[in-house]
Design an enzyme around this catalytic site. Structure first.
Site, PDB file in Angstrom:
ATOM      1  N   LYS A 239      -4.519   2.281   3.810  1.00 49.50           N
ATOM      2  CA  LYS A 239      -4.644   3.260   2.730  1.00 49.50           C
ATOM      3  C   LYS A 239      -5.667   2.840   1.679  1.00 49.50           C
ATOM      4  O   LYS A 239      -6.513   3.615   1.268  1.00 49.50           O
ATOM      5  CB  LYS A 239      -3.286   3.447   2.042  1.00 49.50           C
ATOM      6  CG  LYS A 239      -2.151   3.849   2.957  1.00 49.50           C
ATOM      7  CD  LYS A 239      -2.347   5.234   3.529  1.00 49.50           C
ATOM      8  CE  LYS A 239      -1.110   5.687   4.279  1.00 49.50           C
ATOM      9  NZ  LYS A 239      -1.285   7.005   4.900  1.00 49.50           N
TER      10      LYS A 239
ATOM     11  N   TRP B 100       8.491   8.849   3.403  1.00 54.68           N
ATOM     12  CA  TRP B 100       8.448   7.489   3.941  1.00 54.68           C
ATOM     13  C   TRP B 100       9.685   6.677   3.580  1.00 54.68           C
ATOM     14  O   TRP B 100      10.165   5.868   4.383  1.00 54.68           O
ATOM     15  CB  TRP B 100       7.164   6.788   3.508  1.00 54.68           C
ATOM     16  CG  TRP B 100       5.999   7.340   4.259  1.00 54.68           C
ATOM     17  CD1 TRP B 100       5.028   8.167   3.774  1.00 54.68           C
ATOM     18  CD2 TRP B 100       5.742   7.188   5.656  1.00 54.68           C
ATOM     19  NE1 TRP B 100       4.166   8.522   4.790  1.00 54.68           N
ATOM     20  CE2 TRP B 100       4.574   7.939   5.950  1.00 54.68           C
ATOM     21  CE3 TRP B 100       6.365   6.491   6.686  1.00 54.68           C
ATOM     22  CZ2 TRP B 100       4.029   8.000   7.227  1.00 54.68           C
ATOM     23  CZ3 TRP B 100       5.824   6.555   7.964  1.00 54.68           C
ATOM     24  CH2 TRP B 100       4.665   7.304   8.220  1.00 54.68           C
TER      25      TRP B 100
ATOM     26  N   ASP C 165       7.781  -0.650  -0.876  1.00 56.85           N
ATOM     27  CA  ASP C 165       6.672  -0.244  -0.018  1.00 56.85           C
ATOM     28  C   ASP C 165       5.574   0.275  -0.937  1.00 56.85           C
ATOM     29  O   ASP C 165       5.737   1.298  -1.602  1.00 56.85           O
ATOM     30  CB  ASP C 165       7.143   0.851   0.948  1.00 56.85           C
ATOM     31  CG  ASP C 165       6.005   1.440   1.782  1.00 56.85           C
ATOM     32  OD1 ASP C 165       4.843   1.017   1.617  1.00 56.85           O
ATOM     33  OD2 ASP C 165       6.285   2.340   2.589  1.00 56.85           O
TER      34      ASP C 165
END
Length: 389
Positions: free
Chosen positions: A215, A113, A191
């Site tokens: 999540k 990511w 993040d």
């Protein structure tokens, strides 16, 4: 139709498990919220009831994370990808406002990511540099190279921000601590999509914290932002165009969103309401101190049993950087993958297949995954390990 269900033993990486009690309340509120005769998803995003949901969610986040007055909370449609795309343009605009220069954004690439985030900044036309690329350094993603190996400029005055992904969902790598002291005066952007609200953090050290909700705290469709208020002061469109820099789309322009209390356009209020229900649930359970303790216990139990069968299971992540949220492992005899997943399903253990890009297995231990579910998984891993050692 009953709102009861057997507690799932689900380890999927996202969209992820939510507390059953939260979903039960949300189901009622979808039909009739607060006695209005309308569901939470039907009310106007600018109504007083919707505004209360927005403000309550901000307040509960502030309580959980002890967010200081120097920072603002807001919400955007989308998830992590929306987040890292909008961060590149908004943080650049803030740097131009502060310095009159475009600057360069530093990216720490420790997994899938953060790599995507870096590539998107490049695609948008934001000048970047790589602080470290773990895959280039080690040949794979599975650790975070020592800070002595990082490419940190001696003069940081041209660095607009430094970006990192605190927990790499695909690769199972998590920072134990970030070396803030190596970047004095630079805005640090994190993040935290897959470990948000899983542990205590000092918000004051960050310029921006971004997290997709799907999540750990809600449904897909919303992302959460905590931003230093000074970063909401941004260069004008004309100033950015003069430097050939990309503009933020208006729906993802942070100052506009904050000015309109996250309701510049039609925010999904029902999705936000579920986030708030999760936050209240966390507060009732004792906040992040209690949640972090539980998360460490869950991860420790799972890693310990996997380590006991080195001839059966392979754990590719450096022990120092093993994620407490996403436990990745492979079965050394890859021909046993299907057997493992089938046997797990028979024991009502689901969501264990690894990300398509890396294969293997992944058990995501998000906040809503119970210790009982982890114990059942530990028992199964032991049973499978005994049968194949």
């Amino acid at each position: 139709m009953s709102l009861d269900r057997a507690e799932p033993n689900y380890f999927g990486a996202g969209p992820a498990l939510l507390p059953t009690s939260v979903l039960q309340q949300a189901a009622k509120d979808l039909i009739n919220y607060n006695g209005l005769g309308l569901g939470a998803g039907e009310i106007s995003h600018r109504s007083s009831d919707a505004t209360k949901i927005i403000n309550d969610t901000k307040q509960h986040l502030t309580e959980l994370l002890s967010i200081p007055d120097t920072h603002e909370v807001f919400f955007l449609q989308g998830g992590g990808t929306t987040g890292f795309s909008s961060i590149a343009t908004n943080l650049t605009a803030a740097f131009v406002k502060k310095t009159g220069k475009a600057g360069k954004a530093g990216y720490i690439i420790d997994g899938t990511w953060s790599k995507k985030s870096y590539e998107e900044a490049v695609r948008l036309g934001v000048e970047t540099y790589t602080v470290i690329d773990a895959k280039k350094e080690d040949g794979k993603f599975g650790s975070i190279p020592d800070v002595e190996k990082w490419n940190i400029p001696s003069d940081l005055s041209e660095t607009s921000y430094v970006y990192f992904c605190d927990n790499e969902t695909v690769n199972g790598v998590e920072f134990t601590e970030f070396p803030f002291e190596k970047f004095p005066g630079v805005e640090i952007v994190a993040d935290m999509s897959s470990n948000f609200l899983s542990k205590e953090i000092d918000v004051s050290k960050y310029g921006v914290i971004m997290a997709g909700a799907q999540k750990n705290v809600g449904l897909a469709g919303l992302s959460i932002y905590i931003i230093k208020k000074s970063l909401l002061e941004q260069a004008s469109d004309d100033e950015l165009k003069a430097l050939n820099l990309p503009l933020s789309p208006i729906a993802f322009h942070y100052p506009t969103v904050v000015k309109n209390n996250s309701a510049y356009n039609t925010i999904p209020i029902f999705t936000l309401h579920i986030i708030d229900l999760v936050l209240k649930h966390l507060l009732e359970l004792g906040g992040l101190v209690a949640q972090e303790k539980l998360n460490k216990e869950k991860a420790s139990k799972l890693y310990n049993i996997l380590d006991q069968y080195p001839t059966v299971y392979n754990l590719p992540v450096d022990k120092k950087y093993r994620s407490n949220m996403n436990v990745v492992f492979t079965i050394k005899d890859g021909s046993l993958d299907s057997e493992f997943l089938k046997a797990a399903t028979e024991k009502t253990l689901s969501g264990l297949k690894g990300h398509r890009s890396v294969g293997g297995m992944r058990a995501s231990l998000y906040n809503a995954v119970s210790l009982n579910s982890v114990n059942l998984l530990v028992d199964f891993i032991k049973e499978f390990g005994e049968a194949h050692k």
